[in-house]
Design a protein around this motif. Structure first.
Motif, PDB file in Angstrom:
ATOM      1  N   MET A  40       0.839  -1.184   0.000  1.00  0.00           N
ATOM      2  CA  MET A  40       0.000   0.000   0.000  1.00  0.00           C
ATOM      3  C   MET A  40       0.878   1.239   0.000  1.00  0.00           C
ATOM      4  N   SER A  41       0.424   2.270  -0.704  1.00  0.00           N
ATOM      5  CA  SER A  41       1.191   3.507  -0.756  1.00  0.00           C
ATOM      6  C   SER A  41       0.368   4.659  -0.210  1.00  0.00           C
ATOM      7  N   VAL A  42       1.068   5.713   0.165  1.00  0.00           N
ATOM      8  CA  VAL A  42       0.458   6.933   0.671  1.00  0.00           C
ATOM      9  C   VAL A  42       1.043   8.117  -0.088  1.00  0.00           C
ATOM     10  N   GLU A  43       0.355   9.255  -0.021  1.00  0.00           N
ATOM     11  CA  GLU A  43       0.759  10.412  -0.808  1.00  0.00           C
ATOM     12  C   GLU A  43       0.833  11.677   0.033  1.00  0.00           C
ATOM     13  N   LEU A  44       1.633  12.595  -0.446  1.00  0.00           N
ATOM     14  CA  LEU A  44       1.674  13.975   0.023  1.00  0.00           C
ATOM     15  C   LEU A  44       1.712  14.860  -1.214  1.00  0.00           C
ATOM     16  N   MET A  45       1.126  16.030  -1.153  1.00  0.00           N
ATOM     17  CA  MET A  45       1.203  16.960  -2.274  1.00  0.00           C
ATOM     18  C   MET A  45       1.821  18.259  -1.794  1.00  0.00           C
ATOM     19  N   VAL A  46       2.730  18.798  -2.608  1.00  0.00           N
ATOM     20  CA  VAL A  46       3.475  20.012  -2.290  1.00  0.00           C
ATOM     21  C   VAL A  46       3.226  21.044  -3.388  1.00  0.00           C
ATOM     22  N   TRP A  47       2.959  22.301  -2.980  1.00  0.00           N
ATOM     23  CA  TRP A  47       2.801  23.383  -3.941  1.00  0.00           C
ATOM     24  C   TRP A  47       2.979  24.711  -3.232  1.00  0.00           C
ATOM     25  N   ASP A  48       3.013  25.765  -4.027  1.00  0.00           N
ATOM     26  CA  ASP A  48       3.226  27.108  -3.491  1.00  0.00           C
ATOM     27  C   ASP A  48       1.887  27.782  -3.211  1.00  0.00           C
ATOM     28  N   GLU A  49       1.786  28.424  -2.071  1.00  0.00           N
ATOM     29  CA  GLU A  49       0.626  29.245  -1.702  1.00  0.00           C
ATOM     30  C   GLU A  49       1.169  30.547  -1.118  1.00  0.00           C
ATOM     31  N   PRO A  50       0.591  31.684  -1.491  1.00  0.00           N
ATOM     32  CA  PRO A  50       1.110  32.959  -0.985  1.00  0.00           C
ATOM     33  C   PRO A  50       0.806  33.210   0.492  1.00  0.00           C
ATOM     34  N   VAL A  51      -0.249  32.590   1.022  1.00  0.00           N
ATOM     35  CA  VAL A  51      -0.632  32.765   2.426  1.00  0.00           C
ATOM     36  C   VAL A  51      -1.034  31.403   2.988  1.00  0.00           C
ATOM     37  N   PRO A  52      -1.051  31.257   4.316  1.00  0.00           N
ATOM     38  CA  PRO A  52      -1.508  29.988   4.900  1.00  0.00           C
ATOM     39  C   PRO A  52      -2.931  29.661   4.445  1.00  0.00           C
ATOM     40  N   ILE A  53      -3.199  28.366   4.255  1.00  0.00           N
ATOM     41  CA  ILE A  53      -4.519  27.924   3.814  1.00  0.00           C
ATOM     42  C   ILE A  53      -5.091  26.923   4.814  1.00  0.00           C
ATOM     43  N   SER A  54      -6.395  26.745   4.742  1.00  0.00           N
ATOM     44  CA  SER A  54      -7.075  25.818   5.642  1.00  0.00           C
ATOM     45  C   SER A  54      -6.992  24.392   5.108  1.00  0.00           C
ATOM     46  N   ARG A  55      -7.369  23.448   5.966  1.00  0.00           N
ATOM     47  CA  ARG A  55      -7.439  22.046   5.529  1.00  0.00           C
ATOM     48  C   ARG A  55      -8.438  21.900   4.397  1.00  0.00           C
ATOM     49  N   ASP A  56      -9.577  22.589   4.479  1.00  0.00           N
ATOM     50  CA  ASP A  56     -10.583  22.497   3.419  1.00  0.00           C
ATOM     51  C   ASP A  56     -10.020  22.984   2.091  1.00  0.00           C
ATOM     52  N   GLN A  57      -9.291  24.093   2.098  1.00  0.00           N
ATOM     53  CA  GLN A  57      -8.686  24.611   0.876  1.00  0.00           C
ATOM     54  C   GLN A  57      -7.630  23.643   0.340  1.00  0.00           C
ATOM     55  N   ALA A  58      -6.812  23.101   1.231  1.00  0.00           N
ATOM     56  CA  ALA A  58      -5.768  22.160   0.806  1.00  0.00           C
ATOM     57  C   ALA A  58      -6.390  20.897   0.218  1.00  0.00           C
TER      58      ALA A  58
END
Length: 191
Positions: A1-19
């Motif tokens: 089984m595998s798991v994932e993470l996603m990385v990207w640029d955001e200008p300001v902190p974001i919420s879990r819902d936005q992420a």
């Protein structure tokens, strides 16, 4: 089984819902063409490139170790990291006042210099699968909590108290992370 993470640029902190929404939208697209973040070259695990986003896939056995590396690399590049398995977002800021502070969870996550939003959200994930959350300043002091909201604080002597609700636990951890010792006066502690 595998798991994932996603990385990207955001200008300001974001919420879990936005992420979560960003992650799901990107996953509906095809990997490929577009600007590739420089961070992609430094990330461990299997890397899949999407325009402006990097998906890191790892196996379950190495998840804790590789995730810690991904969080560190993403932060060094000023990028957001979303963990869909835990539904947690790692923002670049705001941080606590203790450089080198570590966040530890009972399900194996370790984060160096966690952002305050992550600390807040992690506390809501306590369960039999995640039986504690701790903020640790090695060699100095720590604050930890277990289900039932038993807080333990150690700075020389270990003291304990029971807290009624999650919001008070979250406030106590916020106080601790920001150097405010008000949480020590709000509760009755015992050794």
């Amino acid at each position: 089984m595998s798991v994932e993470l996603m990385v990207w640029d955001e200008p300001v902190p974001i919420s879990r819902d936005q992420a979560r929404a960003t992650y799901l939208a990107v996953k509906r697209t095809e990997p490929g063409d577009g600007p590739t973040p420089d961070v992609a070259k430094e990330l461990p695990g299997e890397v899949t490139l999407y325009p402006g986003h990097v998906l890191v896939t790892m196996d379950l056995d190495t998840m804790d170790e590789v995730s810690a590396q991904v969080f560190t690399v993403a932060r060094a590049h000023g990028m957001v990291c979303y963990d869909p398995q835990r539904d947690l977002v790692h923002n670049v800021a705001p941080l606590g006042v203790y450089e080198g502070m570590q966040l530890h969870t009972g399900d194996g996550m370790t984060v160096n210099d966690p952002d305050l939003g992550l600390v807040h959200d992690v506390l809501a994930t306590m369960s039999p699968q995640n039986p504690f959350v701790a903020l640790v300043n090695f060699g100095r002091h720590f604050l930890q909590v277990s289900p039932g909201y038993e807080l333990e604080y150690k700075e020389g002597t270990l003291i304990r108290t029971m807290v009624e609700d999650l919001s008070e636990v979250q406030q106590s951890f916020h106080d601790y992370a920001t150097g405010d010792r008000a949480f020590l006066n709000r509760h009755t502690w015992s050794q």
